[in-house]
Design an enzyme around this catalytic site. Structure first.
Site, PDB file in Angstrom:
ATOM      1  N   LYS A 126       0.818  -1.223   0.000  1.00 41.57           N
ATOM      2  CA  LYS A 126       0.000   0.000   0.000  1.00 41.57           C
ATOM      3  C   LYS A 126       0.851   1.273   0.000  1.00 41.57           C
ATOM      4  CE  LYS A 126      -2.319  -1.115   3.751  1.00 41.57           C
ATOM      5  NZ  LYS A 126      -1.891  -2.519   3.951  1.00 41.57           N
ATOM      6  N   THR A 127       1.838   1.333   0.884  1.00 43.33           N
ATOM      7  CA  THR A 127       2.627   2.557   1.001  1.00 43.33           C
ATOM      8  C   THR A 127       3.381   2.841  -0.293  1.00 43.33           C
ATOM      9  OG1 THR A 127       2.860   2.344   3.390  1.00 43.33           O
ATOM     10  CG2 THR A 127       4.502   3.684   2.258  1.00 43.33           C
ATOM     11  N   GLU A 170      -3.721   5.803   1.423  1.00 42.76           N
ATOM     12  CA  GLU A 170      -3.462   4.431   1.799  1.00 42.76           C
ATOM     13  C   GLU A 170      -4.651   3.973   2.650  1.00 42.76           C
ATOM     14  OE1 GLU A 170      -0.059   2.113   4.370  1.00 42.76           O
ATOM     15  OE2 GLU A 170       0.505   3.835   3.140  1.00 42.76           O
TER      16      GLU A 170
END
Length: 454
Positions: A126-127, A170
């Protein structure tokens, strides 16, 4: 709590919000965004940090320590997930009838104001993918608002308050947090068994991601190569990405290390990508970002420039320095699949001895995925295991990193981080790659190692 109260009527200019745990990775940008909307913001945190100092510099008072008097004058409270009902400020607010909202509820309400709300979800990646998407949106001139669960050098922070009509966030599945969001575009990178202290099993996780995807009003971008993602997306109309021929967005002509490839969308060349990060898992992350950009009508040229200029987010294969001829990296990986992907990336750097200092994150995750951790951690040439990072938990299970060490021949268990650093000093050789890994504070072991690199 306060289910009859709607956060919408509180997130308006002139109201006063108090944020409990304001120094957190997504609480800090939330405070800044709320202040930018004309809301008076105060906050509290357990300890002073660079994050709290930044907030004070922006005119947001931050109390160090949680006390009931900190909430005086607040119209509503927003709390981090770590602040429970026995927190003095939460207890005081409940007693006084002041509404208390979750962080995700606030972000969900905020994103309603944007034409494009891109919510990037997945068990891992995600990041990095949110960071890649941020680079693309910046290159496209869309002036986005951004919330990332890490540090992005481009922003000199993990967030950005933009003035365009796009927000990218995110989006975490833990405690069904992302079900409070209002995505226009939902991105699902992968679905794996994790957070089993909250979810019952993988099927429960898949159901949560399914509900998240159904919230999207303009489309869903999903990993067509991941069977768990496809099971979660059953019945959802989505744009799939991957290496498989059935995907509408594909990476082809991928070189052996994953640095270069072509992005094909519905059979047509969209762009040729040259990544600024290595590892085949980053091909999928970049492909997800490219698919999202294509879905949004962003020119391929912006994708090319954005992905080429991205050289990693903080704690994502971050090069920390050199120790006596050994290169020291740090990575946030804390799930077996992430461990596997990161080790594979390290192997692509050449024939180096991999010295891995790993810190498991939470007791429940370590127990639930124990055999998977053993399998992946064995792939390091030298393995040093720090004690489990508790995070939000107490050790009611009676598990320790020593249990992992007992199952991995040749591994070394260290009860404290100073012991990890001391052991690394003794065994690291010129030409090694030293990798500190985990979502806790294991990075400090590497940083202390580098302090006496001279």
């Amino acid at each position: 709590m306060f289910e009859n109260q709607k956060i919408k009527k509180y997130i308006v200019p002139g109201k006063r919000a108090h944020l409990v745990g304001i120094g957190g990775v997504s609480m800090r940008p939330l405070g800044l965004v709320l202040k930018g909307m004309g809301i008076e913001v105060t906050g509290s945190d357990m300890s002073a940090s660079v994050s709290t100092e930044e907030l004070v510099e922006h005119g947001i008072p931050v109390a160090i320590g949680h006390r009931a008097e900190n909430i005086e004058g607040a119209d509503f409270i927003i709390r981090t997930a770590a602040a429970h009902n026995d927190n003095p400020e939460i207890a005081a607010a409940r007693s006084a009838g002041i509404p208390v909202f979750e962080r995700a509820q606030a972000w969900g309400e905020i994103m309603k104001a944007y034409k494009n709300a891109v919510c990037i979800s997945g068990t891992h990646g995600k990041t990095t993918t949110t960071s890649m998407m941020t680079h693309i949106l910046m290159e496209a001139g869309m002036d986005p608002t951004v919330m990332i669960g890490g540090y992005l050098p481009l922003l000199h922070a993990g967030h950005r308050v933009g003035h365009g009509d796009t927000i990218v966030l995110e989006s975490c599945e833990y405690c069904d947090s992302f079900l409070n969001f209002f995505p226009t575009l939902a991105v699902v990178l992968n679905v794996e068994a994790d957070h089993l202290d909250y979810f019952k099993d993988l099927a429960d996780i898949e159901d949560s991601f399914h509900q998240f995807a159904e919230l999207a009003t303009s489309g869903v971008v999903a990993n067509g190569d991941d069977p768990h993602t496809m099971e979660a997306m059953r019945g959802v109309d989505c744009l799939t990405f991957g290496l498989g021929e059935d995907n509408r967005v594909r990476a082809v002509n991928v070189d052996s290390d994953g640095w270069n490839f072509d992005v094909i969308c519905d059979g047509e060349l969209y762009c040729h990508v040259e990544l600024g990060v290595f590892g085949k898992h980053n091909v999928m992350n970049a492909l997800a970002a490219a698919a999202s950009a294509w879905k949004m009508g962003i020119p391929g040229e912006a994708v090319v420039r954005g992905l080429a200029s991205f050289h990693g987010a903080g704690r994502r294969m971050e090069h920390k320095g050199t120790y006596h001829g050994a290169e020291v990296y740090d990575d946030y990986a804390h799930h077996p699949d992430e461990v596997a992907a990161t080790i594979e990336s390290i192997r692509s750097l050449g024939d180096h001895r991999l010295v891995l200092a790993f810190q498991p994150h939470t007791y429940t995750r370590t127990k639930a995925l124990f055999d998977d951790f053993v399998r992946e951690l064995k792939k390091a040439d030298v393995l040093v295991l720090a004690e489990i990072y508790a995070a939000r938990e107490r050790n009611t299970i009676g598990i320790s990193s020593k249990d992992l060490a007992d199952q991995i021949p040749g591994s070394v268990y260290c009860e404290t981080l100073p012991e990890v650093t001391d052991y690394l000093r003794k065994i690291v050789k010129e030409g090694d790659i030293v990798l500190t890994m985990g979502a806790g504070d294991i990075f400090r072991a590497g940083e202390h190692l580098l302090e006496d690199a001279d």
